[in-house]
Enzyme design. Sequence first.
Site, short mmCIF file in Angstrom:
data_model
loop_
_atom_site.label_atom_id
_atom_site.label_comp_id
_atom_site.label_asym_id
_atom_site.label_seq_id
_atom_site.Cartn_x
_atom_site.Cartn_y
_atom_site.Cartn_z
N ASN A 180 -2.86 -24.98 15.51
CA ASN A 180 -3.88 -24.85 14.45
C ASN A 180 -5.02 -25.86 14.55
O ASN A 180 -6.13 -25.58 14.15
CB ASN A 180 -3.21 -24.90 13.07
CG ASN A 180 -2.42 -26.15 12.83
OD1 ASN A 180 -2.08 -26.88 13.75
ND2 ASN A 180 -2.10 -26.41 11.58
N LYS A 203 1.70 -31.85 25.72
CA LYS A 203 1.90 -30.41 25.91
C LYS A 203 1.35 -29.69 24.68
O LYS A 203 1.92 -29.77 23.59
CB LYS A 203 3.38 -30.06 26.06
CG LYS A 203 3.55 -28.62 26.55
CD LYS A 203 4.94 -28.06 26.33
CE LYS A 203 5.12 -27.57 24.92
NZ LYS A 203 4.23 -26.46 24.52
N GLY A 255 4.76 -29.32 14.65
CA GLY A 255 5.13 -27.91 14.74
C GLY A 255 6.06 -27.53 13.61
O GLY A 255 6.09 -28.18 12.56
N SER A 256 6.83 -26.49 13.84
CA SER A 256 7.66 -25.93 12.77
C SER A 256 8.96 -26.73 12.59
O SER A 256 9.38 -27.46 13.49
CB SER A 256 8.01 -24.48 13.10
OG SER A 256 8.76 -24.45 14.29
N VAL A 257 9.60 -26.53 11.46
CA VAL A 257 10.86 -27.22 11.17
C VAL A 257 11.95 -26.86 12.19
O VAL A 257 12.60 -27.77 12.75
CB VAL A 257 11.33 -26.95 9.72
CG1 VAL A 257 12.71 -27.54 9.46
CG2 VAL A 257 10.32 -27.52 8.72
N PRO A 258 12.17 -25.56 12.49
CA PRO A 258 13.25 -25.25 13.45
C PRO A 258 13.05 -25.94 14.81
O PRO A 258 14.00 -26.46 15.39
CB PRO A 258 13.18 -23.73 13.60
CG PRO A 258 12.49 -23.24 12.37
CD PRO A 258 11.55 -24.32 11.94
N THR A 259 11.80 -25.96 15.31
CA THR A 259 11.58 -26.64 16.59
C THR A 259 11.76 -28.14 16.42
O THR A 259 12.31 -28.82 17.30
CB THR A 259 10.17 -26.32 17.15
OG1 THR A 259 9.97 -24.91 17.11
CG2 THR A 259 10.01 -26.80 18.57
N GLU A 277 6.06 -34.12 12.65
CA GLU A 277 5.07 -33.61 11.68
C GLU A 277 5.33 -32.11 11.55
O GLU A 277 4.90 -31.32 12.38
CB GLU A 277 3.64 -33.85 12.19
CG GLU A 277 3.24 -35.30 12.33
CD GLU A 277 3.01 -35.98 11.00
OE1 GLU A 277 3.05 -35.30 9.96
OE2 GLU A 277 2.80 -37.20 11.00
N CYS A 311 -0.73 -27.03 7.81
CA CYS A 311 0.61 -27.48 7.42
C CYS A 311 0.68 -28.01 6.00
O CYS A 311 1.64 -27.78 5.28
CB CYS A 311 1.07 -28.57 8.38
SG CYS A 311 -0.15 -29.89 8.54
N GLU A 491 1.29 -40.28 11.12
CA GLU A 491 0.12 -40.29 12.01
C GLU A 491 -1.04 -40.84 11.19
O GLU A 491 -1.03 -40.80 9.97
CB GLU A 491 -0.18 -38.88 12.51
CG GLU A 491 0.98 -38.36 13.33
CD GLU A 491 0.67 -37.19 14.24
OE1 GLU A 491 0.21 -36.17 13.73
OE2 GLU A 491 0.91 -37.32 15.45
N1 LIG Z 1 2.83 -31.70 9.66
C1 LIG Z 1 1.82 -31.52 10.49
O1 LIG Z 1 1.05 -32.42 10.75
C2 LIG Z 1 1.59 -30.15 11.10
C3 LIG Z 1 0.35 -29.87 11.66
C4 LIG Z 1 0.14 -28.61 12.22
C5 LIG Z 1 1.14 -27.64 12.21
N2 LIG Z 1 2.34 -27.94 11.66
C6 LIG Z 1 3.40 -26.91 11.60
O2 LIG Z 1 3.48 -26.21 12.83
C7 LIG Z 1 3.92 -24.88 12.63
C8 LIG Z 1 3.00 -23.93 13.35
O3 LIG Z 1 2.85 -24.32 14.67
P1 LIG Z 1 3.62 -23.62 15.89
O4 LIG Z 1 3.85 -22.18 15.58
O5 LIG Z 1 2.90 -23.97 17.14
O6 LIG Z 1 5.04 -24.38 15.87
P2 LIG Z 1 6.24 -24.30 16.93
O7 LIG Z 1 7.31 -25.16 16.38
O8 LIG Z 1 6.55 -22.90 17.26
O9 LIG Z 1 5.63 -24.93 18.25
C9 LIG Z 1 5.08 -26.23 18.29
C10 LIG Z 1 5.12 -26.76 19.71
O10 LIG Z 1 6.46 -26.93 20.12
C11 LIG Z 1 6.66 -26.32 21.39
N3 LIG Z 1 8.08 -25.94 21.46
C12 LIG Z 1 8.64 -24.79 21.01
N4 LIG Z 1 9.97 -24.83 21.22
C13 LIG Z 1 10.26 -26.02 21.79
C14 LIG Z 1 11.45 -26.65 22.24
N5 LIG Z 1 12.65 -26.06 22.13
N6 LIG Z 1 11.37 -27.88 22.79
C15 LIG Z 1 10.18 -28.51 22.90
N7 LIG Z 1 9.02 -27.96 22.52
C16 LIG Z 1 9.05 -26.73 21.96
C17 LIG Z 1 5.67 -25.18 21.39
O11 LIG Z 1 5.42 -24.73 22.70
C18 LIG Z 1 4.47 -25.84 20.73
O12 LIG Z 1 3.76 -26.64 21.66
C19 LIG Z 1 3.90 -24.68 11.13
O13 LIG Z 1 5.21 -24.78 10.62
C20 LIG Z 1 3.07 -25.83 10.62
O14 LIG Z 1 3.31 -26.22 9.32
C21 LIG Z 1 2.59 -29.17 11.11
C1 LIG Z 2 -7.16 -31.82 8.64
N1 LIG Z 2 -6.24 -31.24 7.67
C2 LIG Z 2 -6.90 -30.15 6.96
C3 LIG Z 2 -5.84 -32.24 6.70
C4 LIG Z 2 -5.09 -30.67 8.35
C5 LIG Z 2 -4.19 -31.64 9.06
C6 LIG Z 2 -3.26 -31.01 10.07
C7 LIG Z 2 -2.33 -29.98 9.52
O1 LIG Z 2 -2.14 -28.85 9.93
#
Ligand SMILES: NC(=O)c1ccc[n+]([C@@H]2O[C@H](COP(=O)([O-])OP(=O)(O)OC[C@H]3O[C@@H](n4cnc5c(N)ncnc54)[C@H](O)[C@@H]3O)[C@@H](O)[C@H]2O)c1
Ligand SMILES: C[N+](C)(C)CCCC=O
Length: 517
Positions: A180, A203, A255-259, A277, A311, A491
């Site tokens: 994103n 990555k 990324g996402s919670v499961p990952t 994050e 996020c 961060e």
């Molecule tokens: N808290 C934050 O700062 C923040 C910011 C942006 C996005 N997000 C979260 O990210 C999610 C959306 O992003 P997404 O769809 O790319 O998430 P994702 O978890 O599918 O992927 C994130 C990254 O992890 C990598 N990845 C996937 N499986 C992996 C594994 N088993 N081992 C190592 N790396 C792996 C992916 O290739 C990608 O680079 C949403 O849940 C969003 O809330 C959080």
């Molecule tokens: C810059 N924002 C809008 C605070 C987003 C931070 C990163 C989250 O996805």
Amino acid sequence: MHPRPSLSLLPRFCTFLPFATMSSKTNTFHLEQPLNYRAGARIQPVDGSHSEEVYEPATGRVLGKFLFSGEKEVDLAVQSAKAAFKIWSQKSGMERSRVLLEAARIIRERREEIATMETINNGKSIFEARVDVDISWQCLEYYAGLAGAIAGQHVQLPGGSFAYTRREALGVCVGIGAWNYPFQIACWKSAPALACGNAMIYKPSPLTPISVVMLAEIFTQAGVPNGLFNVVQGGASTGQFLCQHRDVAKVSFTGSVPTGIKIMEMSAKGVKPVTLELGGKSPLIIFSDSVLENAVNGALMANFLTQGEVCCNGTRVFVQREILEAFTEEVVKRTQKIKIGDPLLEDTRMGALISRPHLERVLGFITQAKEQGAKVLCGGELYVPDDLKLKNGYYMRPCVLGNCRDDMTCVKEEIFGPVMSILPFDTEEEVLERANNTTFGLAGGVFTRDIQRAHRVVAALQAGMCFINNYNISPVELPFGGYKMSGFGRENGRAAMEYYSQLKTVCVEMGDVESVF
Ligand SMILES: NC(=O)c1ccc[n+]([C@@H]2O[C@H](COP(=O)([O-])OP(=O)(O)OC[C@H]3O[C@@H](n4cnc5c(N)ncnc54)[C@H](O)[C@@H]3O)[C@@H](O)[C@H]2O)c1
Ligand SMILES: C[N+](C)(C)CCCC=O
């Protein structure tokens, strides 16, 4: 504001097809060069397992193909980073600071080029992509400022003996990012990592592999040793090779919670520190004494930036019953006016979602919400722009849902799309209970004119990033990160320096050694 460079500065590693119009470069970019970056140069991975297509969300067109890296390429990147770490970690903070400042300067100079590429690959509006680039160079400037201020402590001990502490780099850090905010997330991780003297292998998400390579080139141009910032492209398996590598000292993941859970499990095996994050389903609480216009603006900012793929979005909008009707009416009116379409046009404020499957997933949440009794007050359907070249793009109309209840899927789960759920409430006590009733804890916000209530409410919110009378602004000086299942570590801000360094204590004896044996 910094002057914008001319279009002649546009990518040196790509071509634009000849039918570019004066108004927009959508539908013209073609990817040509390799997207891995090792030892100061773009390269193809030595063991590219398979090639993946990369898309332009605005048109649905394939921009080109790139190779996923295997274990061998990951190892070469780690070896290259280790060699660069030896040089970089010996530099003084001020020396590192100068290089980061130069990198920030180059990002400012190439602002338009980077923002254009981000828009082409992510689908967000050019207006927002420019802001992302500005936050990125500000991040580098901020950590350049802190690099020279890294210092230890001196502690006096009995008999003239003393101790001191050294704040030392960790080594080779891995950054894994989401799609994103591709360029910005890479800066949020690399700036503090490099300021502390580490090397980084990054990555990006396979959906947005392009802009981070520009960052790698910029670091090289600014003077970091070759190998200090490497880019390895790929998906889950490439990420796993990185996390499991014995010479990797730390993993910072967005990324996402499961990952995130998988990353933590892998890191646990090597006892590696992690920053996570993760996702969110944040509450935005609007009391009846709010300035209505500010509250509406706040709710739009909390839900519709980057097509809602944010996020920390405040997607559960709790509105005190007295103003529910007035607030809803105004929020719907304003949402309907959001200009959707070609993200490279100046007046567009909502571009395309990241991919066709993601768009369908978001629309699926809306269908389910209706089945569960929510009322679509506006939007929530596909949007097909008039411009023929955009007809296969991934657009939808931003959606406001009324009649929502806390037990609905759209209120409980992260949708990661432009969908706002409005939930009425009566009392402060009640809304706090409901706001905290989630496993997430990334962010939260409150709108009220009552200053005591504002501070009381944010103190009670179980969230790492809280806003009073605003939402989703992100000065780099402020630590950002989650509570509960939204992750840990921070961060930005001074706090991030702690997560990219370790403390060594040195105890110095000035007298003779008295042995108990
Ligand atoms: N808290 C934050 O700062 C923040 C910011 C942006 C996005 N997000 C979260 O990210 C999610 C959306 O992003 P997404 O769809 O790319 O998430 P994702 O978890 O599918 O992927 C994130 C990254 O992890 C990598 N990845 C996937 N499986 C992996 C594994 N088993 N081992 C190592 N790396 C792996 C992916 O290739 C990608 O680079 C949403 O849940 C969003 O809330 C959080
Ligand atoms: C810059 N924002 C809008 C605070 C987003 C931070 C990163 C989250 O996805």
